[in-house]
Design a protein around this motif. Structure first.
Motif, PDB file in Angstrom:
ATOM      1  N   GLY A  89       0.931  -0.926   0.076  1.00 57.97           N
ATOM      2  CA  GLY A  89      -0.146   0.579   0.059  1.00 57.97           C
ATOM      3  C   GLY A  89       1.151   1.531   0.368  1.00 57.97           C
ATOM      4  O   GLY A  89       1.188   1.485   0.975  1.00 57.97           O
TER       5      GLY A  89
ATOM      6  N   LYS B 137      -4.219  -2.064  -0.414  1.00 65.69           N
ATOM      7  CA  LYS B 137      -4.593  -0.458  -0.317  1.00 65.69           C
ATOM      8  C   LYS B 137      -4.137   0.503   0.929  1.00 65.69           C
ATOM      9  O   LYS B 137      -3.450  -0.495   1.751  1.00 65.69           O
ATOM     10  CB  LYS B 137      -5.882  -0.102  -0.460  1.00 65.69           C
ATOM     11  N   GLU B 141      -8.856   2.742   1.572  1.00 70.51           N
ATOM     12  CA  GLU B 141      -9.361   2.229   0.760  1.00 70.51           C
ATOM     13  C   GLU B 141      -9.661   0.976   1.675  1.00 70.51           C
ATOM     14  O   GLU B 141      -9.983  -0.216   1.398  1.00 70.51           O
ATOM     15  CB  GLU B 141      -8.684   2.292  -0.512  1.00 70.51           C
ATOM     16  N   THR B 145     -11.554  -2.471   0.832  1.00 69.02           N
ATOM     17  CA  THR B 145     -11.605  -3.227  -0.236  1.00 69.02           C
ATOM     18  C   THR B 145     -11.107  -4.812   0.517  1.00 69.02           C
ATOM     19  O   THR B 145     -11.229  -6.042  -0.358  1.00 69.02           O
ATOM     20  CB  THR B 145      -9.263  -3.385  -0.569  1.00 69.02           C
TER      21      THR B 145
END
Lengths: 249, 184
Positions: A89, B137, B141, B145
């Motif tokens: 991420g 993410k 998010e 997700t």
């Protein structure tokens, strides 16, 4: 005993030092004998380490967690994984630099095609652009020419040492063939780093040798050997005797 | 190093008998108790939870004849009580713990390299994709997700958490070993 609604919160509070002595003892006694609760402890540890790394804990929680669980060998091991996973991420990277982000995108584009497949067209364009930008400084460096150790053992040759140029993203290595390899053969090659064996790309070959191309990211400092296998037109395989040894410095 | 001597074979056999009359079940019980003690005392910041678990069994061994005749209940509770006492004995009032250093970019690259390697060696393709999607993410998010991922897999969010936790349990020792090899 099945978990009740409060158990998830209790375990989290336990790991963050928010329970009284009595409450701690009760939860620990249950942890010794209740499988589901113990499972919850394991899951919560991962999640809290993830939150710690992403700076999502409060200051007090952060401090307590750092001084307790993260001070243990298990905590450090989980933290190492969380930092590696955190890079998936991209915005959780605490010290991200543009190149790393592009390198990440490049890796995603190369290796994880399913992500690209589910992206929108607009995102795909951005990724392609990012890959293009990130590739430009990375070059293919020409590495050493190596002979199999079966052939150079008699001469007592040590593994060839090589330093990868800083801007290289791929290393091209030439492997010399013994005399008795059929000229019509194709080849496959494997890189052994003493931990695992991975396939590497054979990019070209001629009657005297084979060129393989290895991503630099697979070559941190250390000792390696390449193994070459000849693929005959009849569909057979013949291992080229010996290993092609080299050291990356 | 353990401060309590380990039991001799005869005493150890009795300890197993106390855990369960079936020797195989007893061995499993021993491992489960040991593993849970290690995990619980790691959560409390114990720097050598393995030693603490070993010492707890050693102390229980000293009383095994009494335990065989008198103890009623799950042996896990008894051994936990010993472990807690030993933990309190060795607890320092204000331990000095160095703050955890944020890894620099070089270190992050090393860990990322090891993650790639370990994903390729200790997980199946489906598991690999699951872990990557699960962590793909950032904060905003992430929850959405993961919920979507659970729906796609037809499982609850909790089942997804557990599934990922199991995969990560395999990745951790692999990454540690990989990082140690890179250090050499």
């Amino acid at each position: 005993m099945a978990l009740n609604n409060n158990d998830q919160t209790r375990i989290r509070d336990y790991l963050l030092g928010k329970l009284s002595e009595d409450e701690q003892q009760k939860i620990e006694e249950r942890l010794m004998v209740e499988d589901d609760l113990f499972q919850e402890l394991e899951v919560s540890k991962d999640e809290l380490v993830e939150e710690y790394y992403a700076n999502e804990l409060s200051r007090d929680e952060n401090q307590w967690f750092e001084r307790n669980f993260l001070a243990s060998p298990e905590g450090k091991q989980r933290y190492a994984l969380a930092t590696a996973l955190g890079q998936l991420g991209a915005s959780t990277l605490p010290t991200a630099r543009p190149q790393t982000f592009f390198e990440r995108l490049q890796n995603l584009f190369r290796q994880r095609s399913w992500i690209v497949a589910t992206s929108t067209a607009a995102v795909a364009i951005v990724i392609v652009g990012a890959v293009f930008l990130s590739r430009s400084p990375g070059q293919t460096a020409i590495g050493p020419t190596l002979a199999s150790n079966i052939h150079n053992r008699e001469q007592g040759t040590l593994p060839t040492k090589f330093t990868i140029p800083a801007n290289a993203s791929e290393l091209k290595i030439r492997l010399l063939l013994p005399a008795n390899v059929p000229p019509s053969a194709n080849f496959r090659a494997e890189l052994d780093n003493k931990t695992e064996i991975q396939s590497v790309k054979v990019v070209e070959h001629d009657p005297e040798g084979v060129w393989v191309q290895v991503p630099v990211k697979l070559l941190p400092r250390g000792e390696y050997s390449l193994k070459l296998v000849a693929l005959t037109p009849e569909g057979g395989e013949r291992e080229i005797p010996g290993d092609y040894l080299f050291n990356i410095e | 190093m353990s401060r309590r001597a380990p039991p001799n074979k005869e005493t150890f056999d009795k300890l197993l008998l106390w855990l369960n009359p079936d020797r195989e079940q007893a061995a499993k019980k021993y491992q489960t108790i040991q593993f849970r003690l290690i995990r619980i005392f790691a959560a409390k910041g114990c720097c050598d939870p393995e030693d603490l678990a070993d010492q707890s069994f050693n102390v229980a061994s000293l009383k095994v004849n009494w335990l065989l005749e008198n103890y009623v209940g799950d042996p896990a509770h008894y051994i936990y009580a010993i472990a807690k006492k030993i933990f309190l004995e060795q607890l320092k009032p204000n331990p000095v713990v160095a703050p955890l250093e944020q890894p620099d970019n070089t270190e992050l690259e090393r860990r990322s390299t090891c993650l790639d390697r370990c994903l390729n060696t200790v997980t199946s393709q489906d598991e690999r994709q699951l872990v990557i999607k699960y962590h793909a993410k950032d904060k905003q998010e992430k929850i959405r997700t993961r919920r979507k991922l659970a729906e796609e897999l037809g499982i609850t969010m909790n089942a997804l958490r557990i599934k990922v936790c199991h995969i990560q349990a395999r990745l951790r020792p692999c990454i540690q070993e990989c990082l140690e090899l890179l250090d050499e």
